[in-house]
Structure formats: C-alpha cells, structure tokens
Design a protein around this motif. Structure first.
Motif, short mmCIF file in Angstrom:
data_model
loop_
_atom_site.label_atom_id
_atom_site.label_comp_id
_atom_site.label_asym_id
_atom_site.label_seq_id
_atom_site.Cartn_x
_atom_site.Cartn_y
_atom_site.Cartn_z
N LEU A 212 45.64 34.40 39.49
CA LEU A 212 45.87 35.49 40.38
C LEU A 212 44.26 36.03 40.80
N CYS A 213 43.62 36.14 39.77
CA CYS A 213 42.19 36.49 39.77
C CYS A 213 41.21 35.55 40.51
N SER A 214 41.46 34.34 40.28
CA SER A 214 40.76 33.19 41.07
C SER A 214 41.00 33.31 42.25
N ARG A 215 42.23 33.49 42.74
CA ARG A 215 42.61 33.49 44.18
C ARG A 215 41.85 34.70 44.86
N LEU A 216 42.15 35.88 44.19
CA LEU A 216 41.45 37.11 44.77
C LEU A 216 40.00 37.23 45.12
N HIS A 217 39.38 36.53 44.03
CA HIS A 217 37.99 36.44 44.05
C HIS A 217 37.33 35.44 44.99
N GLY A 218 38.03 34.52 45.55
CA GLY A 218 37.84 33.49 46.34
C GLY A 218 38.05 33.95 47.87
N THR A 219 38.45 35.03 48.10
CA THR A 219 38.78 35.70 49.35
C THR A 219 37.69 36.75 49.97
N ARG A 220 37.14 36.33 51.11
CA ARG A 220 36.27 37.20 51.46
C ARG A 220 36.43 38.75 51.84
N LEU A 221 35.73 39.66 51.57
CA LEU A 221 35.88 40.91 52.09
C LEU A 221 35.75 41.13 53.45
N ALA A 222 36.63 41.89 54.33
CA ALA A 222 36.44 41.97 55.67
C ALA A 222 35.40 42.79 56.08
N HIS A 223 34.45 42.54 56.87
CA HIS A 223 33.25 43.43 57.10
C HIS A 223 33.68 44.52 58.05
N GLU A 224 34.95 44.67 58.69
CA GLU A 224 35.27 45.63 59.54
C GLU A 224 35.81 46.81 58.63
N ARG A 225 35.87 46.90 57.45
CA ARG A 225 36.37 47.60 56.44
C ARG A 225 35.29 47.85 55.37
N PRO A 226 35.36 49.08 54.80
CA PRO A 226 34.39 49.12 53.30
C PRO A 226 34.67 47.84 52.53
N LEU A 227 33.73 47.55 51.76
CA LEU A 227 33.82 46.02 51.14
C LEU A 227 34.03 46.44 49.66
N TRP A 228 35.36 46.47 49.45
CA TRP A 228 35.60 46.71 48.07
C TRP A 228 37.34 46.50 48.18
N GLU A 229 37.65 46.18 46.99
CA GLU A 229 39.41 46.19 46.78
C GLU A 229 39.43 46.36 45.30
N ALA A 230 40.66 46.90 44.87
CA ALA A 230 41.20 47.01 43.73
C ALA A 230 42.57 46.77 43.42
N HIS A 231 43.30 46.12 42.48
CA HIS A 231 44.29 45.35 42.31
C HIS A 231 45.01 45.88 41.18
N VAL A 232 45.90 47.00 40.94
CA VAL A 232 46.77 47.00 39.62
C VAL A 232 47.73 46.00 39.64
N ILE A 233 47.55 45.22 38.19
CA ILE A 233 48.44 44.04 38.28
C ILE A 233 49.46 44.43 37.16
N GLU A 234 50.64 44.14 37.26
CA GLU A 234 51.87 44.35 35.97
C GLU A 234 52.67 43.05 36.00
N GLY A 235 53.34 42.47 35.02
CA GLY A 235 53.97 41.66 34.82
C GLY A 235 53.45 40.52 33.69
N LEU A 236 52.56 41.06 32.98
CA LEU A 236 52.05 40.47 31.53
C LEU A 236 53.23 40.53 30.60
N ASP A 237 53.47 39.41 30.07
CA ASP A 237 54.56 39.28 29.20
C ASP A 237 54.52 40.18 27.73
N ASP A 238 53.15 40.63 27.52
CA ASP A 238 53.10 41.54 26.44
C ASP A 238 52.86 42.81 26.66
N GLY A 239 53.25 43.27 28.04
CA GLY A 239 53.32 44.55 28.43
C GLY A 239 51.91 45.20 28.83
N ARG A 240 50.74 44.47 28.84
CA ARG A 240 49.67 45.03 29.10
C ARG A 240 49.41 45.07 30.52
#
Length: 468
Positions: A103-131
């Motif tokens: 997932l991080c690989s895919r997210l990191h390969g996508t360009r940020l849109a210049h018509e918006r502020p240049l940042w993103e944050a993703h809260v990610i759940e679903g890890l099998d150990d609960g982290r």
C-alpha cells in the motif's frame, strides 16, 4: 497574498514529472494504548481530521500563470478540504506487513496534485497484529525528508500518559529556540543531499571558483584518489531511466548488534550500516547477474565536528558535507568490505576537514551536479554516473515516544528515486533500533524486498567476521 517560490523549491516543482514524483514520505507504526476500544483507529482518524486551525505550511499550494509572469508563487488554498488530505485506509486480508508495504509503495508512486496543498496523511488499519500505521507524504518543495519526519515527531511525547496531542498539521505556538536548535542539528545531516542537489541545479561562479583545498580535492577526484568527489562509479541497473511506480521495503535491527561490530573492528556504527548495505547490494546484484567488476559508489552525508576536524568555521559547531564512499562490492570478504568502507569514509572526512563550510557545500554540489544534469539532459547510459545510490543514516529519538498513549514502535523514511538513481536507502535510529527504508523504482529494481533478507544475512556475516 501570493509569495514567490524560492528558486531551490522551484527546481523541485519544475523537475517533477509522472516518472519522478518529488515528495518524501514516512511510515510510522503504533501499538494501541492499553484499554483501547474496537473503534480506536476510527477515533484516531477523526481526531486527526477534526482540526480547528491548519498550520500555514499545510495550506500552501503552488501556482503559476501569465499574471505571475510564468513564475511559481505560493498561495493559500481558500477551498481547503481536509478530507482530501487526511484519509482512512484499511489493508486487505491477511493484513501482513507485506500488504502494508504494498500500500505504501502505491501511495508513494502517486504524484501530489498541484492545485491543492502538497501533502497527504493516511491512517491505516487492518494489520493482523493490531498495530496502527500512519503513512504521510509531503512535497520536497515544502520541506526536506527529515524535516517532514520531525514535523510528525513534534506531536509525540516520551510520556505514555499524556493526552490531548494534536495532529502534525494543526496550527501550534512556535517552538522554543532550544527545541528548534535541537531539531535543526538533527535535520542538517540528511538535508545535505537535497541542499547539494538544489545547489547543483545552479552552481554559481562563486562555487566553481573556490580556491585552495576544494581545487586540490577536485584534482584528486579526477585521478580517482579521493572519496570527497566521485568521477569513477560503474554503470549498474540502478543508473538508468526509471518509471513512476515505486517499491518500498522496510525493517529494523538492534543498534547494539551494530555497535558490537564497530567496537570489535574500530569502526563507527555508520560504517557498519554502510557495510550491511554494501553486502546486501552485492548479493542482490549477484542474484541478478548484474554485479560490476569495480566497486559501487554511494553518496553519504556526514557531520564533521569543527573543533575535532579543524574545519574553518567562524561559528564553530558542526560542518556538514557529503562523502562519496567506495562500498567495496568488488570484495567477497565482509571484513575486507568493512575495512574498505571505513578507510573510504576517513579519506572523505579528511578531504572535507581541510575546507570551509562554504567549500564543503560547493564540493557537495559539484558531486551532485552530474547526477542532476544527466537526467535533465537525457544522457543516462551515455556518461558514467558519479555515484550509484544514496545511503543516509539519520539519528532519531533515543527513547520510546507516544502519541496520545499509542506507542511508536517503528519509523521508516521513504525517499525520492530519480532518473539515473533508481534506489535510495535511508536509515533512522529510534529507541535502540536502526530502521532501514528502501525506496526504488518497481521496474528498474526488481524484487526490492530481497534486499531485506540480504541485509539480515550481511549483519550476521559481519558479526562472524568481527567475532562480535
């Protein structure tokens, strides 16, 4: 009111294209606090998106038009949408680290849109150990990679009981000068490649004309007698045109294991980290039948204490530069590779220690210039690369950190591959562990995750060779 984008930040906006997104990223892993309910991650996400006031840095977007004479300016996004920037994601079953890194690989390969502020944050759940995972990315025109990491760390605390900590993008009172100084000292080391890269995009007559030690070092570089600047790196699979897709791999190892090797061999922890990378890359290239006969060269940021190294500095403190390290990938013996790296680092530091801070930055820029100009002039494969990859080692917090009671248990940086340099390795120490973040072009660097196995093997090989 719009403000001009400085030339160095403009360089990152102009250099960006579909195959070279110019943002840096970070992955942080947290364990939930004791007693956390089943909706804890949703509540964490809601808390991060429910911000009363956004910090100015996170409201800036770039724009250029006829009214700005074609120049980039920063303007505030008057239609800022927090839901575009702060997102809640979930991993597919079975929720292993493998799915997280994909997932991080895919997210990191996508360009940020210049018509918006240049940042993103993703809260990610679903890890099998609960982290809980948090992936963030921010454009390099706004901050360097370590500054982005420090922004995330600015909301952490060593107190597991502390609550009410805001999101990194929330407006806060300015930090005290003491805190700023500490952050700057930690940031400068990994900021060097990007400062040098920016300077390399427009080397001035002042830099090119610097006399004395710099000229002597350049002359030695032409004769391949120094590690301060490299003109002799071999061509490898890493040094070609890349695609926009990314592969990210990450893992950590106890710093104590590396310290024991360093103590037994008279080397630094950073030497051991470089030796791990050298052996891993050697094994990886052998598997692919791509190992060149001559040694690979890595660009490595280093800190030089002005008093110890006798650097000419009016302010004392630390001088920062880059060393072109011969990784010894042509040597089969792990101990010999470590010795070669140690000597190469010493030689590079000796060369830099005879220069002023201005000369050091100029040397760093001259070392970076071929790496930047080659892809800009579309000359990959025509001339030899100045170095094969960047390996950075950045100190992080020495003690455990918490975010509203959630313990930070892993911290891994994601960096920027460019044309002619398809692999970047950045390491960050945290709470007794060294986290390795490997970012590469998915097509140019196949099976990147194999490097993690080779890193683990090489650490064991170094321990055996050192008797640690």
């Amino acid at each position: 009111m719009p403000t001009p984008v400085d030339p160095t930040s403009t360089a990152f906006l102009v250099a960006e294209n579909r195959n070279m997104p110019m943002h840096v990223g970070g992955l942080q892993l947290f364990t939930k606090p004791e007693g956390a309910g089943k909706n804890y991650i949703s509540e964490m996400y809601e808390q991060m998106r429910s911000v009363d006031e956004i910090a100015p840095l996170f409201l800036k977007r770039p724009r250029r038009s006829l009214t700005t004479a074609g120049q980039y300016v920063w303007e505030e996004d008057d239609r800022f949408d927090i839901d575009h920037h702060v997102r809640h994601s979930a991993l597919p079953h079975p929720g292993r680290v493998r799915e997280l890194l994909d997932l991080c690989s895919r997210l990191h390969g996508t360009r940020l849109a210049h018509e918006r502020p240049l940042w993103e944050a993703h809260v990610i759940e679903g890890l099998d150990d609960g982290r809980v995972a948090l992936y963030t990315k921010i454009h390099h025109s706004l901050v360097d990679g370590v500054s982005a990491m420090r922004l995330m760390q600015s909301v952490l605390s060593s107190d597991p009981e502390k609550r009410g900590m805001g999101a990194p993008w929330a407006a806060r009172p300015p930090a005290t000068r003491a805190v700023q100084t500490q952050a700057e000292a930690q940031r400068n080391l990994a900021d060097v490649p990007m400062k040098a890269m920016r300077t390399a995009l427009g080397i001035s007559a002042e830099a090119a004309g610097l006399p004395g030690a710099l000229v002597r070092t350049l002359n030695r570089g032409v004769r391949n007698e120094t590690s301060a600047v490299s003109l002799y790196a071999p061509r490898t699979i890493f040094n070609q045109t890349i695609t926009g897709s990314r592969r990210f791999a990450a893992q950590n190892w106890p710093v104590e294991r590396m310290r024991a090797i360093g103590k037994a061999t008279g080397c630094t922890i950073n030497d051991v980290v470089l030796a791990m990378c050298s052996g891993a890359v050697r094994s990886y290239l052998i598997e692919l039948g791509e190992l060149p006969d001559s040694t690979l060269v890595s660009m490595v940021p280093v800190g030089l204490n002005a008093k110890q190294a006798q650097v000419a500095s009016a302010e004392g403190g630390n001088a920062i530069g880059v060393v072109m390290v011969k990784l010894g990938t042509d040597l089969s013996d792990p101990a010999a590779r470590l010795r070669s790296i140690h000597e190469s680092m010493l030689e590079g530091k000796r060369a830099l220690s005879s220069m002023s801070p201005m000369q050091i930055l100029a040397m760093s820029a001259l070392g970076m210039a071929p790496a930047m100009l080659t892809p800009m002039l579309r000359m990959q494969g025509v001339i030899r690369p100045p170095f094969n990859l960047i390996i950075s080692n950045v100190p992080g917090p020495r003690t455990a950190q918490y975010y509203n009671g959630a313990k930070l248990v892993g911290m891994y940086p994601l960096s920027i591959p460019i044309h002619g340099m398809a692999l970047n390795i950045t390491c960050t120490s945290y709470d007794g562990h060294m986290g390795f973040g490997l970012t590469g072009c998915r097509r140019t660097v196949p099976h990147l995750q194999r490097l993690l196995t080779h890193l683990d093997d090489e650490l064991s090989n170094l321990e055996k060779a050192a008797g640690a």
